[in-house]
Design a protein around this motif. Structure first.
Motif: not given
Length: 143
Positions: A117-130, A82-97
Motif C-alpha cells: 500500500q502506497t500513500v501519497f500526500t503533499p509532503a511525499g509518499s510512504q509504502t508499507a508491505r505485508g 497480480s501487479g495491477q494497481r487499485v487506486a483510492w482518492a482522499g477527501d480532497g486533501s491531496g492524499r491518495r493511495g
C-alpha cells in the motif's frame, strides 16, 4: 389393509408438514439458511484489522480515507490480477493511495498474497508491505 396403510401414510405426511410450521410468540420461526453466510463489507474490512494503512503510513489520514484505503486493500487481495494497481482518492486533501497485490500462493490450506500500500500526500509518499491469508471464514487476514 392397503386402505389402513394409506390413512397412516396420509397422517404421517400431514404431521411432518405441520411440524415444519413452528411459531414463536405468534411470529413465524425463521430458519437460518444452510452453508456459510456472505460477509458484509464491514466484516470484510474489520477482518483486515486495520490493514497496512493502520500502521505508520496511515498517520494523518481521516477515517474516511483509511476506510477507502482498506477497501482498496480488500479489492486488490480479492479479485485484482497480480501487479495491477487499485487506486483510492482522499477527501480532497491531496492524499491518495494505491495497492498492488502479488501472485496468490498457498500455505497449507490457506490462500495468501503479499501486497503493498502506497500513500501519497503533499509532503511525499510512504509504502508499507505485508502478507494476508484467507481465513476459514473467507476473509483476508493480515499476518
Amino acid at each position: 389393509m392397503s386402505r389402513a396403510f394409506s390413512k397412516i401414510s396420509a397422517s404421517l405426511l400431514a404431521i411432518s408438514l405441520l411440524a415444519g410450521c413452528s411459531t414463536l410468540g405468534g411470529k413465524e420461526a425463521s430458519v437460518a439458511p444452510e452453508g456459510p453466510q456472505p460477509l458484509t463489507r464491514d466484516a470484510i474490512i474489520a477482518a483486515l484489522n486495520g490493514g497496512l494503512v493502520g500502521g505508520r503510513i496511515g498517520t494523518g489520514l481521516s477515517d474516511g480515507e483509511k476506510r477507502k484505503a482498506l477497501e482498496a486493500e480488500y479489492r486488490a487481495l480479492e479479485n485484482t490480477p497480480s501487479g495491477q494497481r487499485v487506486a483510492w482518492a482522499g477527501d480532497g486533501s491531496g492524499r491518495r493511495g494505491e495497492v498492488v497485490a502479488a501472485q496468490p500462493y498457498r500455505v497449507g490450506s490457506q490462500d495468501c498474497r503479499q501486497y503493498s500500500q502506497t500513500v501519497f500526500t503533499p509532503a511525499g509518499s510512504q509504502t508499507a508491505r505485508g502478507t494476508a491469508c484467507r481465513d476459514t471464514g473467507g476473509s483476508w487476514e493480515l499476518l
